[in-house]
Structures are given as C-alpha cells and as structure tokens.
Design a protein around this motif. Structure first.
Motif, PDB file in Angstrom:
ATOM      1  N   ILE A 205       0.853  -1.183   0.000  1.00  0.00           N
ATOM      2  CA  ILE A 205       0.000   0.000   0.000  1.00  0.00           C
ATOM      3  C   ILE A 205       0.890   1.233   0.000  1.00  0.00           C
ATOM      4  O   ILE A 205       1.842   1.321   0.785  1.00  0.00           O
TER       5      ILE A 205
ATOM      6  N   ARG B  19      -1.753  -1.014  -4.034  1.00  0.00           N
ATOM      7  CA  ARG B  19      -2.876  -0.186  -3.588  1.00  0.00           C
ATOM      8  C   ARG B  19      -2.363   1.233  -3.318  1.00  0.00           C
ATOM      9  O   ARG B  19      -1.370   1.415  -2.624  1.00  0.00           O
TER      10      ARG B  19
ATOM     11  N   MET C 297      -3.482   5.172  -1.998  1.00  0.00           N
ATOM     12  CA  MET C 297      -4.487   5.980  -1.318  1.00  0.00           C
ATOM     13  C   MET C 297      -3.944   7.385  -1.086  1.00  0.00           C
ATOM     14  O   MET C 297      -2.857   7.543  -0.526  1.00  0.00           O
TER      15      MET C 297
ATOM     16  N   TRP D 294     -11.015  -0.686  -2.282  1.00  0.00           N
ATOM     17  CA  TRP D 294     -10.074   0.103  -3.071  1.00  0.00           C
ATOM     18  C   TRP D 294     -10.738   0.776  -4.258  1.00  0.00           C
ATOM     19  O   TRP D 294     -10.314   1.863  -4.683  1.00  0.00           O
TER      20      TRP D 294
ATOM     21  N   GLN E 205     -11.950   3.889  -2.701  1.00  0.00           N
ATOM     22  CA  GLN E 205     -10.851   4.843  -2.512  1.00  0.00           C
ATOM     23  C   GLN E 205     -10.479   5.501  -3.838  1.00  0.00           C
ATOM     24  O   GLN E 205     -10.263   6.720  -3.897  1.00  0.00           O
TER      25      GLN E 205
END
Length: 294
Positions: free
Chosen positions: A78, A103, A105, A277, A280
């Motif tokens: 992440i 991932r 964010m 996700w 997000q």
C-alpha cells in the motif's frame, strides 16, 4: 514478525513514524536532508536494504509525489500519498492503471475520525452544512515551493481544501451526485505583503503565485471554505444549521493521531478487498478532479 513500513519525508512523516511505531511496525525513514537524521538519504538505498514494505508513506513536496509513488510501488503493498496527491486526476488514474498490484491511497485522515458517524447523522438533519478551515496568518513558508504553482500545483486549494472535500464525502452519501453551485480560488496576497507567518519562514526573494482563499459550494446545502490568511477570526469547524436555524458546531482543530491510526489499520485490513479500493479510487480521483478545476 513485525510489519515494516517506509516513510519518505521527515516533516509530517514524523507523525506517521510515531503512529506506525505504536502499531508495532518496523519503520524505515528516508530524507535527503542529513539534518533530519533519517535512516537513508535516498529511496533506492532503503529499498536495496529492505526490499519489501507493508506500507509506504509519501510525505514529500507535491511535485515529487508521482515520481516517488511510482518508485516505491513495486516494493510496497500500500502506498499512502499525502494530499493533494498528484497534479491531476488523469495522472492519478494513470498510475493506478499501470500498477494494478499496488494499492494507492491519497491521505484522507479526516474520514477516519472516530465521530464521523455522529457528524454524518447531524449533516442528514441539517439544512446547511458549513465546513471551514480559516487561518489568520498560516501561509506555509511563503516564497518556497509551497507558494510556487509549478511545484505545489496550487495554494490553499491543494493544501487545505482536500481535507474539507474528504469530510464532505464522509458526511454526504450523495456526494457523487451533488452539483457545484459556486466556486472560487483567489490569490489575495503577494509576497511583498507578507513579512512573517505562523507556519514557516518567509523567503522574500522567492515565488508567490498561488491561491490563498478558496470556496466551493454544492447545491444549496454544502458550503466549504479554506483560507490561509484571513482578516477575520480563525475558524476550523463544521457548523450544522438545523431547520429551526439552531446551529450545532463541531470544532475540527488538528486531526487527531487516532484518525491516522484508523486509516492505516483499515487499509491494511482491507488490502485484498477490491470494493474498498474501488471506493478509494473513486473518492481520490473525484477530489483530484474537483481541485484541478479551481
């Protein structure tokens, strides 16, 4: 065995280091400034030594975010990127598309405040919701990269407005469908007007060409306002105006460390949850697109 995390940029990065340490992570730090006493002065050395990280946290100047995120993507599950993320929604989508096994964010720590459910309930009962982050003399280091549009991509619209937009999303189930009913981003000050600031030193020979006041309204209900240097009183709050005109007020202040903790824990717990996700990605892309239109 403890999880290992990488923190790049030891300004706000120190907050992440503290939170991650309390979570039991081994924290590896990077900062090119030797005075910051990070573990490494470059990312490549950190990756060569440790190779893999549960999370990576990009806490560097805005114009470096995209390159650094791409550099660490293959070495972390992440990648958290401090607001405002990248220059545009298109760049954000492009990186996610090219790195499907990582991932990403954009940091939206306010969405993980412990009282978000209560704020959402208040908002549902209100006729008007005013989300404000108004400062008196808090332009970040005037004359530095913070106030140089080519490097920061914008001013308060990139620095504070993403926080307000994330709160708006958290409190409004219909956030995707609300139309912008008014917006403005203005530069009210010039570098020559600023002799001091409560948030970093002034470089009088630098550049100041970014907005320092920003407003976005959605429909007749939602009013978002951010200002680095207002002549009015400071106001960091959410005001819920009820149908009887009674006002319920919540002071925001600085986001508590607990919210960062909750955000990181939630992301790790959902690392294999595609729906999490996708949500997000939708929010992060929307915030990028919203602020780049200002």
């Amino acid at each position: 065995m403890s999880k290992r995390s990488l923190v790049i940029g030891m300004g706000i990065g120190n907050l992440y280091k503290d939170v991650l340490t309390k979570l039991g992570h081994e924290v590896v730090t990077v900062d090119m400034d030797p005075a910051k006493r990070a573990d490494f002065i470059d990312i490549a050395s950190a990756i060569r030594k440790h190779s893999w990280f549960e999370t990576a946290h990009v806490c560097t100047p805005n114009f470096t975010h995209k390159d650094i995120a791409e550099q660490v993507a293959s070495s972390a599950k992440i990648v958290f990127i401090e607001k405002p993320g990248f220059k545009s929604g298109e760049e954000w989508s492009d990186v996610i598309r090219k790195r499907p096994f990582t991932r990403f964010m954009m940091v939206k720590n306010n969405m993980w405040r412990s009282n978000i459910a209560d704020l959402k309930e208040l908002a549902s009962k209100s006729k008007t919701v005013k989300i404000r982050w108004i400062r008196k003399n808090c332009i970040p280091s005037p004359g530095s990269w913070f106030t140089t549009k080519d490097l920061a991509f914008g001013g308060v619209s990139r620095d504070l407005m993403p926080h307000l937009l994330s709160l708006y999303v958290a409190m409004n189930p219909d956030w995707k469908h609300e139309n912008v009913s008014g917006q403005t981003a203005m530069q009210c000050w010039e570098l020559k007007d600023i002799e001091s600031t409560d948030y970093g030193t002034v470089n009088p020979t630098g550049t100041y060409n970014v907005d320092d006041m920003c407003v976005i309204n959605f429909g007749n209900k939602w009013r978002l306002a951010a200002n680095w240097r207002s002549m009015d009183e400071e106001d960091s709050s959410i005001a819920f105006v009820m149908p009887d005109n009674k006002i319920e007020r919540f002071d925001l202040g600085w986001c508590p460390e607990e919210a960062y903790h909750n955000m990181i824990v939630d992301a790790i717990a959902n690392v294999d949850n595609s729906d999490f996700w996708l949500q997000q990605y939708a929010v992060d892309t929307w915030i990028h697109e919203r602020i780049e239109k200002l």
